[in-house]
Design a protein around this motif. Structure first.
Motif, PDB file in Angstrom:
ATOM      1  N   ALA A 163       3.364  -1.249 -18.065  1.00 33.69           N
ATOM      2  CA  ALA A 163       2.740  -1.151 -16.744  1.00 33.69           C
ATOM      3  C   ALA A 163       2.022   0.187 -16.580  1.00 33.69           C
ATOM      4  N   ALA A 164       2.647   1.269 -17.036  1.00 34.19           N
ATOM      5  CA  ALA A 164       2.007   2.586 -16.951  1.00 34.19           C
ATOM      6  C   ALA A 164       0.727   2.620 -17.771  1.00 34.19           C
ATOM      7  N   ASN A 165       0.759   2.029 -18.957  1.00 33.91           N
ATOM      8  CA  ASN A 165      -0.448   1.994 -19.790  1.00 33.91           C
ATOM      9  C   ASN A 165      -1.563   1.206 -19.116  1.00 33.91           C
ATOM     10  N   TYR A 166      -1.212   0.086 -18.492  1.00 30.73           N
ATOM     11  CA  TYR A 166      -2.236  -0.687 -17.787  1.00 30.73           C
ATOM     12  C   TYR A 166      -2.850   0.140 -16.656  1.00 30.73           C
ATOM     13  N   LEU A 167      -2.024   0.841 -15.884  1.00 33.29           N
ATOM     14  CA  LEU A 167      -2.533   1.616 -14.755  1.00 33.29           C
ATOM     15  C   LEU A 167      -3.446   2.751 -15.224  1.00 33.29           C
ATOM     16  N   GLU A 168      -3.169   3.313 -16.392  1.00 36.63           N
ATOM     17  CA  GLU A 168      -4.090   4.321 -16.931  1.00 36.63           C
ATOM     18  C   GLU A 168      -5.456   3.692 -17.198  1.00 36.63           C
TER      19      GLU A 168
ATOM     20  N   PHE B  75     -13.848   6.239  -0.628  1.00 37.84           N
ATOM     21  CA  PHE B  75     -12.394   6.144  -0.720  1.00 37.84           C
ATOM     22  C   PHE B  75     -11.902   6.142  -2.171  1.00 37.84           C
ATOM     23  N   ASP B  76     -12.812   6.269  -3.141  1.00 35.18           N
ATOM     24  CA  ASP B  76     -12.429   6.135  -4.551  1.00 35.18           C
ATOM     25  C   ASP B  76     -11.327   7.111  -4.943  1.00 35.18           C
ATOM     26  N   PHE B  77     -11.451   8.367  -4.508  1.00 36.24           N
ATOM     27  CA  PHE B  77     -10.443   9.362  -4.893  1.00 36.24           C
ATOM     28  C   PHE B  77      -9.051   8.906  -4.467  1.00 36.24           C
ATOM     29  N   TYR B  78      -8.930   8.437  -3.228  1.00 36.93           N
ATOM     30  CA  TYR B  78      -7.621   8.065  -2.689  1.00 36.93           C
ATOM     31  C   TYR B  78      -7.062   6.821  -3.390  1.00 36.93           C
ATOM     32  N   GLU B  79      -7.952   5.883  -3.735  1.00 36.66           N
ATOM     33  CA  GLU B  79      -7.495   4.684  -4.439  1.00 36.66           C
ATOM     34  C   GLU B  79      -6.988   5.035  -5.831  1.00 36.66           C
ATOM     35  N   ILE B  80      -7.732   5.866  -6.540  1.00 38.82           N
ATOM     36  CA  ILE B  80      -7.332   6.236  -7.904  1.00 38.82           C
ATOM     37  C   ILE B  80      -6.082   7.110  -7.872  1.00 38.82           C
TER      38      ILE B  80
ATOM     39  N   ILE C  39       4.913  15.674   6.073  1.00 33.02           N
ATOM     40  CA  ILE C  39       3.669  15.951   6.786  1.00 33.02           C
ATOM     41  C   ILE C  39       2.575  16.070   5.741  1.00 33.02           C
ATOM     42  N   GLY C  40       1.538  15.264   5.876  1.00 30.16           N
ATOM     43  CA  GLY C  40       0.502  15.285   4.856  1.00 30.16           C
ATOM     44  C   GLY C  40      -0.756  14.575   5.301  1.00 30.16           C
ATOM     45  N   ASP C  41      -1.594  14.266   4.347  1.00 31.84           N
ATOM     46  CA  ASP C  41      -2.909  13.673   4.593  1.00 31.84           C
ATOM     47  C   ASP C  41      -2.772  12.159   4.777  1.00 31.84           C
ATOM     48  N   PRO C  42      -3.255  11.618   5.888  1.00 30.50           N
ATOM     49  CA  PRO C  42      -3.091  10.177   6.144  1.00 30.50           C
ATOM     50  C   PRO C  42      -3.835   9.294   5.154  1.00 30.50           C
ATOM     51  N   LEU C  43      -4.965   9.754   4.626  1.00 30.81           N
ATOM     52  CA  LEU C  43      -5.702   8.919   3.678  1.00 30.81           C
ATOM     53  C   LEU C  43      -5.002   8.875   2.320  1.00 30.81           C
ATOM     54  N   MET C  44      -4.255   9.924   1.997  1.00 33.54           N
ATOM     55  CA  MET C  44      -3.429   9.875   0.788  1.00 33.54           C
ATOM     56  C   MET C  44      -2.327   8.829   0.971  1.00 33.54           C
ATOM     57  N   ASP C  45      -1.770   8.746   2.172  1.00 35.41           N
ATOM     58  CA  ASP C  45      -0.743   7.748   2.473  1.00 35.41           C
ATOM     59  C   ASP C  45      -1.317   6.345   2.332  1.00 35.41           C
ATOM     60  N   LEU C  46      -2.520   6.139   2.847  1.00 35.94           N
ATOM     61  CA  LEU C  46      -3.162   4.834   2.725  1.00 35.94           C
ATOM     62  C   LEU C  46      -3.465   4.517   1.261  1.00 35.94           C
ATOM     63  N   GLY C  47      -3.907   5.507   0.495  1.00 25.92           N
ATOM     64  CA  GLY C  47      -4.149   5.294  -0.930  1.00 25.92           C
ATOM     65  C   GLY C  47      -2.887   4.863  -1.660  1.00 25.92           C
ATOM     66  N   ASN C  48      -1.757   5.451  -1.285  1.00 21.12           N
ATOM     67  CA  ASN C  48      -0.479   5.048  -1.883  1.00 21.12           C
ATOM     68  C   ASN C  48      -0.190   3.576  -1.604  1.00 21.12           C
ATOM     69  N   SER C  49      -0.418   3.163  -0.353  1.00 22.98           N
ATOM     70  CA  SER C  49      -0.152   1.777   0.022  1.00 22.98           C
ATOM     71  C   SER C  49      -1.061   0.813  -0.731  1.00 22.98           C
ATOM     72  N   LEU C  50      -2.319   1.195  -0.902  1.00 12.32           N
ATOM     73  CA  LEU C  50      -3.269   0.295  -1.557  1.00 12.32           C
ATOM     74  C   LEU C  50      -2.964   0.097  -3.033  1.00 12.32           C
ATOM     75  N   ALA C  51      -2.220   1.011  -3.650  1.00 12.23           N
ATOM     76  CA  ALA C  51      -1.865   0.835  -5.059  1.00 12.23           C
ATOM     77  C   ALA C  51      -1.054  -0.437  -5.266  1.00 12.23           C
ATOM     78  N   TYR C  52      -0.351  -0.872  -4.227  1.00 10.14           N
ATOM     79  CA  TYR C  52       0.467  -2.088  -4.292  1.00 10.14           C
ATOM     80  C   TYR C  52      -0.282  -3.309  -3.757  1.00 10.14           C
ATOM     81  N   TRP C  53      -1.508  -3.114  -3.259  1.00  8.12           N
ATOM     82  CA  TRP C  53      -2.243  -4.175  -2.554  1.00  8.12           C
ATOM     83  C   TRP C  53      -3.050  -4.985  -3.555  1.00  8.12           C
ATOM     84  N   ILE C  54      -2.420  -5.999  -4.114  1.00  6.53           N
ATOM     85  CA  ILE C  54      -3.031  -6.796  -5.178  1.00  6.53           C
ATOM     86  C   ILE C  54      -3.606  -8.077  -4.584  1.00  6.53           C
ATOM     87  N   GLU C  55      -4.863  -8.333  -4.890  1.00  4.36           N
ATOM     88  CA  GLU C  55      -5.584  -9.467  -4.310  1.00  4.36           C
ATOM     89  C   GLU C  55      -5.516 -10.681  -5.231  1.00  4.36           C
ATOM     90  N   ALA C  56      -5.843 -11.849  -4.653  1.00 11.36           N
ATOM     91  CA  ALA C  56      -5.713 -13.113  -5.392  1.00 11.36           C
ATOM     92  C   ALA C  56      -6.598 -13.159  -6.634  1.00 11.36           C
TER      93      ALA C  56
END
Length: 354
Positions: free
Chosen positions: A337-342, A299-304, A242-259
């Motif tokens: 990969a971790a270094n890139y994400l930082e 939405f910046d906080f949730y994306e980061i 049970i938690g914040d829905p926008l945090m859940d969406l932020g988690n999903s967007l971390a994998y959402w890589i565009e062309a």
């Protein structure tokens, strides 16, 4: 018809005791005959998932990874019980067949569930999965809709209202993931201190308290092979709470890589969100907010946060590889990969108006 998702040969060092699995299965499912065929699903870098076949009867077994694991991680019993409670309210959850807490069988907790025979979209579309840009957009919207549907589940009615810890979810996540990163850091990876400080400073209040998946991606969604627009299952409920829905969406967007994302980010892509017709991250956020009614001015906080959390998950896996607790060569480059994400988090922070 597009090929149904199939398991493959088991990775070295991750074999199961076939005789022990057979004894357990025949006790749990009366009428099974013969010896089981056991194969492994290639996706995932955390819990291990196997296909167990008795003739034309097929099941899925989930167990934690081998080697030393974090005390609170990979809780198979919790995952199975969440799925059992959620199933009546959210029909996309697979049925649980059996749960095992007897470590004399496989040396760990595990559970067995029904196998949903369908299409799972991993890094790229299957070769015969020919969708136009318009059809790809339709599929994309249908997948997002199932996340919206999850966030509207009556948690109390499902008996899941006590699953979380109440208000303060955002604060607990930032503190918890920061602590996990510090414990899992290796000397060849950056310290993320500036990112963690920014997240701690910019934390919003919880938007709501709802059932969240915490790892909602295309490769955790099962599509109907006869109608690939139809979602018939959602998998991997280990981190549901049970938690914040926008945090859940932020988690999903971390994998959402565009062309048109930069090369290092493209190398992390695990789902076909680069395809023509897929929504952009910005479009996903706008569509989700329109459908769900949840709002955030920025939405910046949730994306980061989502990117930082992904970095911690990657680093926890890399820690096991770095210290020789797993030999899976897929994890050798996870430190890079971790270094890139930082670096990506730091750039987004510089660009943010928060």
């Amino acid at each position: 018809m597009t090929q149904i998702d199939q398991a493959v040969e088991i990775r070295e060092g991750e074999e199961l005791d076939v005789a022990a699995v057979d004894r357990f299965m025949k006790q749990a499912v009366p009428g099974l005959e013969g010896e089981p065929g056991i194969r492994q699903y290639p996706g995932g870098a955390s819990n291990l998932t196997y296909q167990v076949d008795y003739g034309n009867q097929s099941y899925v077994l989930r167990r934690p990874p081998f080697g030393k694991i974090a005390k609170s991680a990979h809780d198979m019993l919790r995952e199975a019980r969440v799925m059992e409670a959620l199933k009546p309210a959210y029909p996309y959850v697979p049925n649980i067949v059996a749960i095992c807490d007897d470590h004399s069988i496989l040396g760990c907790d595990f559970y067995v569930m029904e196998r949903l025979k369908g299409i799972i979209l991993r890094q790229d579309f299957p070769q015969d999965f020919n969708l136009s840009a318009d059809d790809t957009r339709k599929l994309c919207l249908n997948v997002i809709d199932k996340l919206v549907d999850l966030h509207t589940v009556d948690a109390k009615g499902a008996g899941l209202d006590k699953l979380g810890k109440g208000a303060g979810y955002v604060q607990r996540q930032i503190g918890g993931w920061s602590d996990r990163f510090r414990k899992a850091r290796t000397e060849d990876v950056g310290d993320f201190e500036a990112v963690m400080a920014w997240l701690n400073d910019k934390m919003p209040e919880d938007v709501a308290q709802v059932v969240i998946h915490n790892d909602y991606r295309f490769d955790n969604v099962v599509l109907n092979p006869d109608n690939p627009f139809e979602v018939i299952g959602v998998l991997d409920w280990e981190m549901a709470t049970i938690g914040d829905p926008l945090m859940d969406l932020g988690n999903s967007l971390a994998y959402w890589i565009e062309a048109d994302d930069e090369g290092p980010f493209q190398m992390l892509r695990r789902q076909p969100t680069h395809r023509p017709g897929m929504l952009t991250r910005r479009e996903v956020v706008d569509y989700y907010m329109e459908k769900s009614g949840f709002r955030a001015d920025n939405f910046d906080f949730y994306e980061i946060y989502g990117l930082f959390r992904l970095a911690v998950i990657i680093q926890q896996i890399y820690y096991r590889f770095y210290h020789g607790q797993t030999k899976d060569k897929r994890f050798a480059a996870f430190g890079h990969a971790a270094n890139y994400l930082e670096q990506r988090c730091q750039r987004l922070i510089r660009e943010s108006s928060l």
